[in-house]
Design an enzyme around this catalytic site. Structure first.
Site, short mmCIF file in Angstrom:
data_model
loop_
_atom_site.label_atom_id
_atom_site.label_comp_id
_atom_site.label_asym_id
_atom_site.label_seq_id
_atom_site.Cartn_x
_atom_site.Cartn_y
_atom_site.Cartn_z
N SER A 130 -11.37 0.80 3.05
CA SER A 130 -10.32 -0.30 4.94
C SER A 130 -9.43 1.69 4.68
O SER A 130 -8.71 1.72 4.08
CB SER A 130 -9.42 -0.45 4.47
OG SER A 130 -9.98 -2.33 4.17
N ARG A 147 1.01 -1.23 -0.05
CA ARG A 147 0.37 -0.16 -0.10
C ARG A 147 0.98 1.84 0.17
O ARG A 147 0.34 2.19 0.21
CB ARG A 147 -0.73 -0.15 1.12
CG ARG A 147 -1.81 -1.22 1.32
CD ARG A 147 -3.01 -1.08 0.20
NE ARG A 147 -4.00 -2.34 -0.01
CZ ARG A 147 -3.82 -3.14 -0.78
NH1 ARG A 147 -2.21 -3.22 -0.76
NH2 ARG A 147 -4.42 -4.09 -0.61
N GLU A 161 -4.63 4.11 6.12
CA GLU A 161 -4.49 3.76 5.18
C GLU A 161 -4.97 4.52 4.21
O GLU A 161 -4.55 5.10 2.58
CB GLU A 161 -4.91 2.33 4.72
CG GLU A 161 -5.29 2.15 2.79
CD GLU A 161 -5.69 -0.14 2.59
OE1 GLU A 161 -6.81 0.53 1.60
OE2 GLU A 161 -5.13 -0.53 3.05
#
Length: 303
Positions: free
Chosen positions: A226, A176, A296
């Site tokens: 998320s 990520r 995130e």
């Protein structure tokens, strides 16, 4: 700073549209956020180059966004110029097993295009609402696949305000993340490498994947997917659920009862509501499991 005259000056340099005091809630999937002083929807990469040059000459801060699907804009908004790499830069073409696409195209559009051309490797992209540029910045992924698996190269506007081609090896991809943001580079074009695969098989796998995704994820309320990265060897949602975090609410921001790593906007949630909830969840997980969750989603703007 008075932005009315600056907007007029900038509009004379670009083909895309300029807005003043643009509500950022219109440009994030969370439907949250204050106003941007100046907002540009570029029509092509040259618009971006001209806008960046103009902003630097005027000492105007620059913020670049994509589809806003992984973004929380604070209630005070964003100072300076926001450039949204969007529909003006969304063309997708094919050359053999390679796909070229503007950074404003969406991941599901890439997945559909690949399927229609019998190219495999893009199934992960079918259910992620982000733009290609934003997805590359964070190495977005799902279904055991991610951007770095199929990305070949990108065209960026570099620190010298010149267009430059970078292969994926230059982007330092990890879970990520990439180095695009830290280097101040703006992705404007992308090139992807697929492989020949039966179209019917791709369609069936994609349908199955999307059905599983729909069953596992909340529906019906604005969200950013998320909120936290998964810690190594574990899942943020499992940790939050283990602390009793499901259903916690601050204002109109609520932890989903279906997936604990999602925070929903039930109607009039503010960024402050979400941030208070985020801090509370981080504290709960750290106290219970000794794990410090990392965001995130990206947080931008002023309180």
């Amino acid at each position: 700073m008075i932005y009315t005259s600056l907007a007029g000056e900038l509009q004379s340099l670009v083909k895309g549209s300029i807005q003043i005091n643009e509500p950022m809630r219109k440009h994030t999937t969370w439907k949250i956020g204050g106003k941007a002083d100046l907002f540009l929807n570029p029509s092509d990469k040259e618009d971006i180059r001209q806008a960046v040059e103009f902003a630097r000459e005027k000492a105007i801060p620059i913020t670049v966004i994509g589809n806003g699907s992984n973004l929380l804009v604070k209630d005070g908004g964003i100072r300076g110029l926001v450039i949204k790499v969007g529909r003006g830069m969304a063309k997708i073409t094919i050359e053999g097993t390679s796909i070229k696409a503007g950074a404003g195209a969406l991941l599901p559009e890439l997945a559909v295009f690949a399927c229609k051309n019998s190219l495999g490797g893009f199934g992960f992209a079918a259910g992620i609402p982000g733009s290609l540029g934003g997805a590359i910045v964070m190495n977005a992924g799902a279904m055991n696949g991610c951007v770095s698996d199929v990305l070949q190269s990108i065209v960026v506007l570099n620190e010298r305000n010149q267009f430059e081609v970078l292969t994926k090896d230059h982007l330092n991809f990890a879970y990520r993340t990439s180095n695009l943001q830290s280097r101040g580079l703006i992705c404007v074009e992308t090139c992807w490498q697929g492989y020949a695969k039966d179209q019917w098989l791709i369609e069936q796998e994609t349908k199955e994947y999307l059905a599983k995704r729909k069953a596992a994820q909340p529906q019906g309320f604005p969200n950013a997917g998320s909120v936290f990265k998964n810690p190594e060897g574990d899942f943020a949602g499992r940790l939050i659920e283990g602390c009793g975090g499901k259903g916690l609410r601050v204002g109109d921001a609520e932890v989903s009862s279906k997936h604990a790593n999602w925070i929903l906007n039930l109607g009039r949630a503010t960024a402050q509501d979400v941030l208070i909830l985020i801090d509370h969840l981080k504290q709960m997980v750290q106290e219970r499991f000794g794990v410090l969750l990392q965001l995130e989603v990206k947080v931008l703007g002023e309180d």
